[in-house]
Write a protein that holds these residues in place. Sequence first.
Motif, mmCIF file in Angstrom:
data_model
loop_
_atom_site.group_PDB
_atom_site.id
_atom_site.type_symbol
_atom_site.label_atom_id
_atom_site.label_comp_id
_atom_site.label_asym_id
_atom_site.label_seq_id
_atom_site.Cartn_x
_atom_site.Cartn_y
_atom_site.Cartn_z
ATOM 1 N N GLY B 47 0.840 -1.188 0.000
ATOM 2 C CA GLY B 47 0.000 0.000 0.000
ATOM 3 C C GLY B 47 0.876 1.239 0.000
ATOM 4 N N VAL B 48 0.500 2.231 -0.781
ATOM 5 C CA VAL B 48 1.215 3.511 -0.757
ATOM 6 C C VAL B 48 0.195 4.580 -0.382
ATOM 7 C CG1 VAL B 48 2.563 5.176 -2.077
ATOM 8 C CG2 VAL B 48 2.834 2.743 -2.525
ATOM 9 N N VAL B 49 0.410 5.226 0.765
ATOM 10 C CA VAL B 49 -0.534 6.258 1.178
ATOM 11 C C VAL B 49 0.161 7.604 1.262
ATOM 12 C CG1 VAL B 49 -2.118 4.816 2.480
ATOM 13 C CG2 VAL B 49 -0.140 5.781 3.620
ATOM 14 N N GLY B 50 -0.635 8.632 1.160
ATOM 15 C CA GLY B 50 -0.109 9.981 1.244
ATOM 16 C C GLY B 50 -1.170 10.921 0.720
ATOM 17 N N GLY B 55 3.257 12.648 -4.536
ATOM 18 C CA GLY B 55 4.021 11.951 -5.559
ATOM 19 C C GLY B 55 3.599 10.513 -5.779
ATOM 20 N N LYS B 56 2.487 10.097 -5.174
ATOM 21 C CA LYS B 56 2.129 8.692 -5.312
ATOM 22 C C LYS B 56 1.661 8.343 -6.724
ATOM 23 C CE LYS B 56 -2.281 9.249 -2.791
ATOM 24 N NZ LYS B 56 -2.433 10.705 -3.030
ATOM 25 N N SER B 57 0.975 9.254 -7.394
ATOM 26 C CA SER B 57 0.558 8.952 -8.769
ATOM 27 C C SER B 57 1.729 9.026 -9.742
ATOM 28 C CB SER B 57 -0.554 9.904 -9.212
ATOM 29 O OG SER B 57 -1.737 9.605 -8.516
ATOM 30 N N THR B 58 2.668 9.936 -9.504
ATOM 31 C CA THR B 58 3.878 9.981 -10.330
ATOM 32 C C THR B 58 4.638 8.671 -10.185
ATOM 33 O OG1 THR B 58 4.025 12.362 -9.991
ATOM 34 C CG2 THR B 58 6.003 11.251 -10.780
ATOM 35 N N LEU B 59 4.687 8.171 -8.976
ATOM 36 C CA LEU B 59 5.336 6.890 -8.725
ATOM 37 C C LEU B 59 4.689 5.805 -9.590
ATOM 38 C CD1 LEU B 59 7.372 5.331 -6.931
ATOM 39 C CD2 LEU B 59 5.503 4.914 -5.361
ATOM 40 N N ALA B 60 3.355 5.808 -9.651
ATOM 41 C CA ALA B 60 2.644 4.819 -10.465
ATOM 42 C C ALA B 60 3.034 4.955 -11.930
ATOM 43 C CB ALA B 60 1.136 4.996 -10.303
ATOM 44 N N ARG B 61 3.134 6.190 -12.399
ATOM 45 C CA ARG B 61 3.458 6.411 -13.812
ATOM 46 C C ARG B 61 4.863 5.926 -14.142
ATOM 47 N NH1 ARG B 61 -0.071 9.559 -16.502
ATOM 48 N NH2 ARG B 61 1.486 10.131 -18.043
ATOM 49 N N GLU B 183 -5.630 4.596 -6.812
ATOM 50 C CA GLU B 183 -6.909 5.030 -6.226
ATOM 51 C C GLU B 183 -8.101 4.309 -6.871
ATOM 52 O OE1 GLU B 183 -7.285 7.358 -3.816
ATOM 53 O OE2 GLU B 183 -5.565 8.724 -3.922
ATOM 54 N N PRO B 184 -8.094 2.968 -6.872
ATOM 55 C CA PRO B 184 -9.130 2.265 -7.628
ATOM 56 C C PRO B 184 -10.530 2.375 -7.043
ATOM 57 C CG PRO B 184 -7.825 0.718 -6.372
ATOM 58 C CD PRO B 184 -7.175 2.036 -6.209
ATOM 59 N N VAL B 185 -10.677 2.682 -5.773
ATOM 60 C CA VAL B 185 -12.031 2.700 -5.212
ATOM 61 C C VAL B 185 -12.456 4.069 -4.701
ATOM 62 C CG1 VAL B 185 -12.028 0.263 -4.580
ATOM 63 C CG2 VAL B 185 -11.249 1.938 -2.923
ATOM 64 N N SER B 186 -11.610 5.090 -4.888
ATOM 65 C CA SER B 186 -11.954 6.356 -4.234
ATOM 66 C C SER B 186 -13.105 7.083 -4.913
ATOM 67 C CB SER B 186 -10.726 7.254 -4.116
ATOM 68 O OG SER B 186 -10.049 7.308 -5.321
ATOM 69 N N ILE B 214 -2.247 2.151 -4.471
ATOM 70 C CA ILE B 214 -2.063 3.555 -4.120
ATOM 71 C C ILE B 214 -3.407 4.142 -3.729
ATOM 72 C CG2 ILE B 214 -1.416 5.808 -5.053
ATOM 73 C CD1 ILE B 214 0.493 4.275 -6.913
ATOM 74 N N ALA B 215 -3.491 4.764 -2.565
ATOM 75 C CA ALA B 215 -4.761 5.341 -2.141
ATOM 76 C C ALA B 215 -4.515 6.374 -1.057
ATOM 77 C CB ALA B 215 -5.699 4.264 -1.612
ATOM 78 N N HIS B 216 -5.514 7.211 -0.861
ATOM 79 C CA HIS B 216 -5.370 8.164 0.238
ATOM 80 C C HIS B 216 -6.209 7.731 1.439
ATOM 81 C CE1 HIS B 216 -9.063 9.509 -1.636
ATOM 82 N NE2 HIS B 216 -9.390 9.966 -0.447
ATOM 83 N N ASP B 217 -7.087 6.747 1.223
ATOM 84 C CA ASP B 217 -7.954 6.301 2.307
ATOM 85 C C ASP B 217 -7.222 5.252 3.139
ATOM 86 O OD1 ASP B 217 -9.801 4.960 3.902
ATOM 87 O OD2 ASP B 217 -11.447 5.485 2.558
#
Lengths: 342, 338
Positions: B47-50, B55-61, B183-186, B214-217
């Motif tokens: 899990g990656v939270v923040g 920068g979590k979406s940049t990390l995904a890219r 963020e698949p469920v946000s 990756i999510a913020h929840d």
Amino acid sequence: MSEQSAAGADGSGRPSGRLLEVDDLRVEFRTRDGVAKVINGVTYHVDAGETLAVLGESGSGKSVTAQTIMGILDTPPGFVTGGEVRFHGKDMLKQSAEQRRRIRGEGIAMIFQDSLSALNPVFTVGFQIAEQFRIRRGLSRSDAKKRAIEMLDQVKIPNAKGRFSNYPHQFSGGMRQRAMIAMSIALDPEVLIADEPTTALDVTVQAQIMDLLGELQRERQMGMILITHDLGVVADVADRIAVMYAGRIVEEANVYDLYRKPAHPYTLGLLNSIPRMDEKGQELRTIKGLPPNLMNIPPGCAFNPRCPMAQPVCRETVPPLLQLGHGRASACHFAEELVNRD
Amino acid sequence: MTENIIEVRDLVKHYPVTQGVVFKKTIGHVKAVDGVSFDLKAGETLGVVGESGCGKSTLARVLMNLEKPTAGQVLYKGQDISKLSGGALRRLRRQIQLVMQDPYTSLNPRMTVGDLIGEPFEIHPEVAPRASRRNKVKELLDLVGLNPEHINRYPHQFSGGQRQRIGIARALALRPEVIVCDEPVSALDVSIQAQVMNLLEKLQAELGLSYVFIAHDLSVVRHLSDRVAVMYLGKMVEVGTEDEIYERPTHPYTQALLSAVPVPDPTVRESKAIIRLQGDVPSPVSPPSGCRFRTRCWKAQDVCAQEVPLLEIRPGSDHPSACHFAEKREIVVTHEVA
């Protein structure tokens, strides 16, 4: 401060008359594809100093109810087909546009979810707040500016004076939401409707904003209607909760009762589907299926196709919102059984 | 010990900030990801939270090789993915797939579900011969809990949760080993969110997938993750097992983040101590010197402005934390007191 809000602010002196009451409200959207029954008899009230949370998922009608209260429902396609919205006992739906306009801001104000699109991008934040003081209170430009800076200060925007002449895009999301709050409470409303005020914000900012709202509400003894889908936020701030599903209130209760023992299977399902931090590794209990299409709400109880307790009677008779005592109400044929289990 | 399927080493991704129209001049860099290292083991969920902008979406890219890293490496089974090209790159792309956040904009409205889910087979024809594709798509629809009969429908005929299932089916089409879920469920309602989370867990168990989730929840991340990494302003501030992060967090930012999560139980209102952070996240163009969290931290000392705290195991703790003064804090209530 207006005479009206002075009377409402003393709090205790209003034993019988409700501050704001929504009574059997019905709203439909007439679209090219058909008529969507968005609100099908919603009844709730809010008194001075209390927080009513209206909980529901997308399409449950919680925002449309708020728009109808504020008188900002888009007509067409939205039409009020029945019911009343009483503010200090007077039905606002029967009032003239001018009378309703006077209530907005001073009587009832609203905070919107998306502060970037709710604020006007071509005026400064300060101007948009000061405008109310000039037009509604007749203050001069310089006095209005002074008051607007005070408001920005009250919502804890650092360097309020310098920030007065910033445009909305120069504010961060949390600051914009603060500015929106400043704008909505500028004329000292008696009721504040907050429509998903923190949904677009990060958790740490959300905590700041909810704190601020709670503080302002206590200070001013406002009645607050908090519209949200977040069961966590509700548990933190609400006094009472009204749960909406397919345009109806399906359950109403005080916050402790609702979380301890929900009296409607939908509420129970919602509570069960939150991932609990202490129940890891188990499959989440879900509510099967999807919310109904509002153009074609199933007969009987609207929740019956998704309900694990559904019986033949649920497919035939619409369950009325029955009082269960202690301010609790549930629109389920089996509410008593739910409340009395174990 | 299971093998590492992805290893990320000192990953840096900076975006230039330019000025001028004809003569573009670089006036600074957005330091979106600034020195991140971690491993993803086969079959696990990281899990990656923040918060927004960490920068979590940049990390995904970068993990997807949609962006080339400014520095550092992403190794897939020991291969540096940014050095691959041509056929090797295409073969790699089969192995790492992405599920995106917004099921409303990530599906082409003019394509049927069958075309959407079958499109990966056009690009990678070796996976399924043309004749068998329709059946493959039907199998995938069935796998993600959609009716295979709906293969000819368009995205607008599905609800948000169903569209997210389509997105998941599409990511699964090439039988990848790793799925990056951004963020698949946000964007989904609570009751639907739970359905999709159960689906992701079921698929992992059946297909042996590894997830970067990756999510913020924070409660969603906890439910699904084996290990959790907390990011703040382009850096990882704390990494550990789900238990270490949620029960024994040592970084002040993690503690503040956890304490701010609203608990769905009104009876903990009084016992809950929220750590109030002051102000907003600083701009990633000019992050604070030393520790990036120091401008909002209640523990900040002079050393925090001078030395960048390394992500390492500190005395009195069992997992890496990037704080000079890392320590456990007991009062963080993260769930109901039974």
